[in-house]
Scaffold this active site. Structure first.
Site, mmCIF file in Angstrom:
data_model
loop_
_atom_site.group_PDB
_atom_site.id
_atom_site.type_symbol
_atom_site.label_atom_id
_atom_site.label_comp_id
_atom_site.label_asym_id
_atom_site.label_seq_id
_atom_site.Cartn_x
_atom_site.Cartn_y
_atom_site.Cartn_z
ATOM 1 N N GLY C 477 0.806 -1.207 0.000
ATOM 2 C CA GLY C 477 0.000 0.000 0.000
ATOM 3 C C GLY C 477 0.837 1.254 0.000
ATOM 4 O O GLY C 477 0.359 2.345 -0.261
ATOM 5 N N GLU C 716 6.294 5.371 8.266
ATOM 6 C CA GLU C 716 6.019 5.182 9.685
ATOM 7 C C GLU C 716 6.057 6.473 10.487
ATOM 8 O O GLU C 716 5.418 6.590 11.535
ATOM 9 C CB GLU C 716 7.027 4.169 10.255
ATOM 10 C CG GLU C 716 6.912 2.858 9.497
ATOM 11 C CD GLU C 716 7.894 1.793 9.934
ATOM 12 O OE1 GLU C 716 7.579 1.097 10.896
ATOM 13 O OE2 GLU C 716 8.940 1.644 9.286
#
Lengths: 349, 162, 757
Positions: C477, C716
């Site tokens: 993704g 992240e």
């Protein structure tokens, strides 16, 4: 899920007859039933598909001015119906505050009324649950019970009824039409649901073969149309069950409350009509002080069933919020976030 | 109780032999017909990944018995584009980056198509947010999803006018 | 192989593809439903497998009753520990740091609720599901240990992948003795489950001792030999296909028991088998984020600058493996401080083993660090942004190294400007919106490592001008299909549309792990280098070919772009790739590449991405329901290959921050250890209505040291800083802080009542 026989009913009579056999269950929207069957909580032998029965999907105004909603009307169609929006706006708001658009498109009025608690111990086959099988005990009692009942519970069962829709119905004193093996009858929402007793699980007053065919909203409920709200506290902005919720409907004249209807959701095994609170309000000044008194009265008998004392305070507060919102007037247009505390408006805060 | 059913999916009739009445529409699409565009995220009506249109309305196919849908008109993500031409919602999802992993995307797109058709006139951003809240996205592509639905309703009304 | 050291990043000129906000190359497949995820495969003769999960968290299976399942129509076999063959490698053996101890019906012990104890195999999915429900087990039950009050404490050997559990620098005691003020934030964070929308799944098919597996995987290069070892076959006999992952977030980087059971079932049945986890089965054997109980203490000088920092974290793991979230290391490299200590203590819970989950360690730790920093700012009577600038670290305070690049000041500045931060009142509880909702503004600093993994790639240029590039890499993704494609095209100097590109398959060169925010730099660097290798060979041919306009230009810098090789000094002098190859009579040139990070750079510099997140929350003044009405983040992460996709990664991470701060919590019954909210109705993640406005700004940053291309990760970092920003905004709205995440209505209610009385 367990295998089952599938039977399509063409009429209410054939449906009721077919369902009189033990192990039969009606299939309509399927949104709660299939969920329960996948979990193994419900294991019917036979599904009676009532989606093709003619005439159960109508919304009609009765001769006495009441609104009759067929049991197969989908939640979304009901919520969009102009008469409902105009005359019973809190019911529409509660419908739209529940579940998701997809679920509302499938779920029916009858199915919503018959939905089961979401208590996770009820769903977990490894847990003890009196509601699933009386005598097992209740693992929720000393378990994770922050969302469980604070009213009308016993040690037999502390589950709450999950419906939003049923909360304003309880406030309105709505009724259901039931056809069963013994013919037709009508039940109020309050009588439809039964609370747990000692050694008695909560449930409904329906018997095998009984089919809800319609919901009746009494004509008297229309007098609250200008001041009716449903308010739902939840820990996600949408698509979440209520922590607590409240429906409030008011008639106000000269600054005084002429008539009030109140019910709470998420607090008990049934939608909780707050009749004592209504009595406190009738004739009282339309003020925050009155609403506080009403909220205290509504929760006077409440007790935590576990780690959920906060729900008592929150239930009072949601009730006050619903009353203030109702007093401020039904919004001219359905709020973008129906039932949300964020849709209450400044005057209600 | 073995049974034969026929389902109309994306305009085409499918005859199916089922061993019993259990299969959901979702599992029939994926495991028996091979229309695997519709995704299983939770199988319990809690995520929206399996959203399809039944008679033009968006529903969770995981909570629908296939046998009950005989005679219904079912549309899945595979039936949305007109040949090589994408549906405006599909095009808007690409243009606005309304997805990342793509797994919830067929459900998001079918839900958006249903959402737009449910309404008269344009939805506000807040109405889109509420109306699309039945479709979870774990990647957190929501900013793009919101923009895509906003864009799609514009595209569709422009098409309608032309 | 181009292992020659390349020039530093700011000298590496990427071509016309990188930097473009190209839409996703896999977009068409994903919006039309033709992208094939593992469970979408349906080979002929397919059987369905569903495993039976343990109903206890600790103990032993005395007996399994499988007769009812076997009698169910369609069920063909039930695998139990009694009839399941031994694997070739003990699944409790840890052969690499990425190996988890897994449960594959090799024993009768139960180590967590949800552990597979049997597998039902059937002709249809419906039969397999019901068969699994019909299997019952008789257990010898031992009491479950859940939570820090019940879990068994231990001193860990390592946290995260292999980081020491204790770190200290400077003299904490003396720094404290000189301090004038002190703040301490004590908070708990819950178990969090990855819950990718695609549950873990496998479709396995054996042909003799050759195995084909469709399985979502973030680390194909590790999975292939890993599977081979369990099944006792050569690694080259395993074909693993993972072209699309329906999300991973760390939990698809490791091999898990259920998927190995699917492969085992296929071998037993000699037919292809599909096994896909149910959503509720995602709350056991496929990892989660450790629960933590943390204390972050800052001691401040008279000038309120940080003098000492101590971060202590109690962290959960399972009873049978040792992975621990490195929460306390989140504080080491972010703010300037003279002396510091970080330490971890492990706690054994009877759950599955945790693992890396989006921004492991840093997400968990920064959630508490950013709270402590705001408490210190409050003590100083300073604006939180001004206070963070007061404690700005120009060198990594944990080791004194300079940062390879750090545009955090610019992030603070651009983020604050876009958010409108300057109008923030200092005191809490002062802002209300027009609807009467309490309004609060909070901020947090984002930081995440910029690691680099050794990845390989191959590139090919053909006589007809067509090109190909490939690496095993994975798109879960984050946009590998697009960003890596762009980098590969630039390496070859061709337009992306002219490139045949492939990832997500074990026959391709090892693209290393899609994780750690390293994939674009690592696999992309390899692809770029492979393309460069082709161009280098092409240049050799051209410069030695008398008929080429580039003849004799061997000492000049040549550039390949747009399918043409030309002089950097004079782009008019050059020719098309096809002309060079056709004249030379060469059909194709193959190039190989590895990404590169200079070893000396690694030792010299501290390498991080940075960012600043600003949050606005609305809080109901009576009912305490919270909504994050606005999130603005500004991030500096080196060179951005695709701004459109990078922003999506960053906003996605920020939404994970919302989820961490307000929603996610894996609850286990303390008596039984069973998860009680193991579905999406109970385990909340945000819906669209929860995130009305999320915006990520990309701040220019040139990092000449981090790797050849100057690329860092963005997958992240978005979650870090955001969690604390939201908690700080809730405080700013209400004046209340809670002792645990997620921030709950009842906790705010309780604290507000306590404040009044």
């Amino acid at each position: 899920m367990k295998t089952f026989d599938y039977q399509r009913a063409e009429s209410v009579e054939t449906a009721v007859k077919a369902a009189s056999e033990p192990g039969s269950v009606f299939y309509a929207g399927g949104t709660n039933l299939l969920d329960l069957m996948k979990a193994g909580v419900r294991q019917p032998d036979r599904l009676i598909d009532i989606t093709r029965i003619e005439g159960l999907d109508r919304i009609e105004t009765g001769k006495d001015g009441s609104l009759r909603i067929g049991a197969m009307v989908r939640n979304s169609d009901m919520a969009r119906h102009p008469t409902l929006l105009a005359e019973y706006p809190a019911v529409a708001e509660a419908l739209l505050a529940g579940a998701s658009a997809q679920l509302r498109n499938a779920a029916t009025v009858g199915g919503n009324l018959m939905q089961q608690t979401r208590c996770s111990y009820f769903y977990d086959r490894h847990s003890a649950c009196n509601l699933r099988e009386m005598g097992q005990g209740c693992d929720a009692l000393d378990g994770e019970n922050g969302k469980h009942a604070v009213l009308g519970w016993t040690k037999t069962c502390i589950a709450v009824h999950p419906s939003d829709f049923c909360v304003p119905l309880a406030a309105l004193g709505a009724e259901v039409e039931v056809t069963g093996p013994d013919g037709h009858r009508r039940l109020t929402i309050d009588d439809l649901y039964t609370l747990p007793g000692e050694g008695q699980a909560p449930g409904t007053a329906l018997r095998d073969g009984d089919l809800i065919t319609a919901l009746i909203l009494p004509s008297g409920g229309k007098r609250f149309a200008a001041r009716a709200r449903y308010m739902k506290l939840r820990d996600r902005t949408s698509y979440a069950f209520a922590i607590v919720s409240a429906a409030a409907m008011l008639q106000i004249g000269d600054g005084r409350i002429k008539d009030a209807r109140l019910a709470l959701g998420g607090v008990a095994a049934k939608p909780w009509r707050a009749t004592k609170a209504e009595a406190v309000l009738n004739g009282a000044e339309a003020s925050e002080a009155s609403y506080r008194k009403a909220a205290d009265a509504a929760l006077a008998d409440a007790a935590p069933s576990g780690d959920n004392a906060h729900k008592i305070e929150l239930a009072k507060r949601i009730l006050i919020r619903a009353l203030k919102s109702a007093a401020a007037g039904t919004p001219p247009k359905m709020p973008a976030l129906p039932g949300s505390v964020f849709a209450a408006g400044k005057e209600a805060r | 109780m073995a049974l034969r059913i026929s389902l109309k999916i994306n305009g085409k009739m499918h005859e199916l032999a089922l061993e019993d009445a259990r299969p959901t529409l979702l599992d029939v699409l994926r495991e028996r017909i091979g229309l695997t565009g519709t995704k299983k995220g939770c199988d319990r009506g809690q995520c929206g990944a399996c959203t399809v249109l039944v008679d033009g309305r968006r529903v969770n196919s995981c909570l629908s018995l296939a046998v009950s849908l005989e005679g219904a008109d079912i549309t899945t993500v595979e039936g949305l584009a007109d040949g090589e031409t994408l549906h405006p919602v599909q095009a808007a999802f690409i243009e606005n980056d309304g997805f990342q992993c793509g797994y919830c995307t067929p459900g998001q797109i079918m839900s958006a198509v249903g959402f737009i058709s449910e309404r008269d006139g344009h939805a506000t951003a807040e109405e889109i947010r509420e109306g699309m809240s039945g479709n979870l996205c774990r990647c957190g592509a929501y900013a793009g999803i919101q923009d895509a639905v906003m864009d799609a309703q514009l595209r569709m009304s422009n098409e309608g006018k032309s | 192989m181009t292992d020659k050291p390349m020039v530093a990043a700011h000298h590496v000129r990427l071509g016309s593809n990188a930097g473009q906000p190209m839409t996703r190359r896999d977009g068409l497949a994903k919006v039309t439903g033709t992208a094939t995820y593992a469970a979408d495969n349906r080979p002929d003769g397919l059987l369905h497998a569903v495993y039976v999960e343990a109903g206890i968290a600790r103990g032993r299976v005395n007996a399994l009753e499988i007769e009812a399942a076997l009698k169910h129509p369609g069920v063909v076999h039930v695998m139990t520990p009694d009839n399941t063959p031994a694997l070739s490698q003990n699944p409790d053996e840890k052969t690499t740091p990425f190996t988890a101890r897994i449960d594959v019906l090799q024993h009768d012990k139960v180590r967590y609720a949800g552990q597979p104890v049997a597998v039902v195999i059937a002709e249809t999915l419906e039969a397999a599901q019901e068969g699994a429900r019909l299997v019952t087990a008789d257990y010898e039950v031992e009491p479950a240990r859940i939570g820090f009050d019940n879990g068994e404490a231990f001193e860990p050997q390592a946290v995260g992948m292999s980081t020491p559990p204790v770190f200290s620098k400077g003299d904490l005691g003396s720094a404290r003795s000189e301090a004038a003020h002190s703040v301490s934030a004590e908070m708990e964070t819950p178990l969090q489950y990855h819950n990718a929308m695609e549950t873990h799944a496998v479709v396995a098919e054996w042909d003799g001792d050759r195995l084909t597996v469709d399985m979502p995987n973030q680390a194909i290069g590790l999975a292939k030999p890993g599977i081979a070892a369990y099944f006792g076959i050569p690694a080259e006999n395993v074909t693993l296909r993972s072209p699309y992952l329906g999300g991973g977030f760390g939990s698809k980087a490791v091999l898990f028991g259920p998927q190995m059971l699917g492969i085992l079932a296929a071998r037993e049945m000699k037919r292809p088998v599909k096994l896909a986890l149910r959503r509720d089965q995602m709350f056991g054997p496929v990892q989660h984020r450790s629960a933590t109980r943390q204390t972050v203490r800052y001691d401040l000088g008279r000038d309120y600058k940080f003098k000492a920092m101590e971060h202590q974290a109690d962290v959960s793991t399972s009873s049978f493996d040792d992975w621990l979230d490195g929460a306390a290391n989140a504080s080491l490299s972010v703010y300037a401080v003279e002396a510091m200590k970080a330490s971890h203590r492990g706690f054994r819970f009877d759950t599955g083993t945790p693992g890396a989950m989006r921004a492991p360690g840093i997400a968990t730790g920064s959630a508490v660090v950013e709270t402590a920093v705001d408490m210190a700012a409050e003590k100083a009577g300073m604006d939180p942004l001004e206070y963070r600038l007061l404690n700005y670290a120009d060198k990594d305070p944990s080791n004194g190294k300079p940062y390879s690049a750090k545009a955090l000041r610019e992030c603070y500045e651009e983020g604050a400007r876009a958010f409108g931060w300057k109008d923030r009142p200092l005191k809490p509880g002062l802002m209300r919106d027009s609807d009467g909702l309490l309004t609060g503004w909070g901020m947090g600093t984002s930081i995440f490592h910029a690691p680099f993994f050794p990845a390989k790639a191959r590139a090919l240029l053909r006589k007809d001008g067509s090109a190909r590039a490939e690496t095993s890499g994975a798109d879960m993704g984050q946009g590998a299909w697009t960003a890596l494609w762009q980098m590969a095209a630039d390496g070859l100097g061709v337009a992306a549309d002219d490139l045949d590109f492939d990832i997500g398959h074990s026959d391709l060169p090892d693209g290393s792990i899609a994780g750690g925010s390293a994939h674009t730099a690592s696999a992309g660097g390899a692809l770029f280098a492979a393309g460069n290798d082709v161009i280098r060979q092409l240049a050799e041919i051209a410069t030695q070919d008398k008929e080429s306009p580039l003849f004799g230009a061997g000492n000049e810098r040549l550039v390949g772009d747009g399918g043409r090789l030309f002089k950097a000094s004079d782009p008019n002098v050059g020719e098309r790739y096809t002309d060079i190859l056709q004249r030379a009579g060469i059909d194709e040139i193959e190039g190989k590449g590895r990404g590169n990070r200079d070893k000396a750079s690694t030792e010299t510099y501290a390498m991080f991405s940075h960012g600043a997140v600003f949050a606005e929350v609305k809080v109901d003044p009576d009912l305490y329901q919270i909504r994050v009405s606005r999130l603005v983040g500004a991030f500096a992460a080196g060179r951005i290959i695709n701004p459109r996709l990078a922003k999506s990664q960053l906003t996605g991470g920020m939404i994970w921050g919302v989820s961490f701060a307000l929603h996610e919590e894996g609850i286990h019954d303390k008596r039984t250890g069973r998860p009680v909210n193991n579905d999406f109705a109970g385990y909340h993640i945000p819906v669209l209505a929860d995130v009305p406005h999320v915006e990520a700004l990309l701040v220019d940053e040139e990092d000449p040291h981090v790797n050849d291309l100057g690329v860092k990760g963005v997958g992240e970092i978005g979650i870090t800083g955001t969690v604390g920003a939201i908690a700080n905004a809730v405080w700013h709205a209400t004046g209340l802080r809670t002792a645990r995440y997620p921030i709950k209505i009842e906790d705010l209610l309780e604290r507000s009542i306590a404040r009044k009385t």
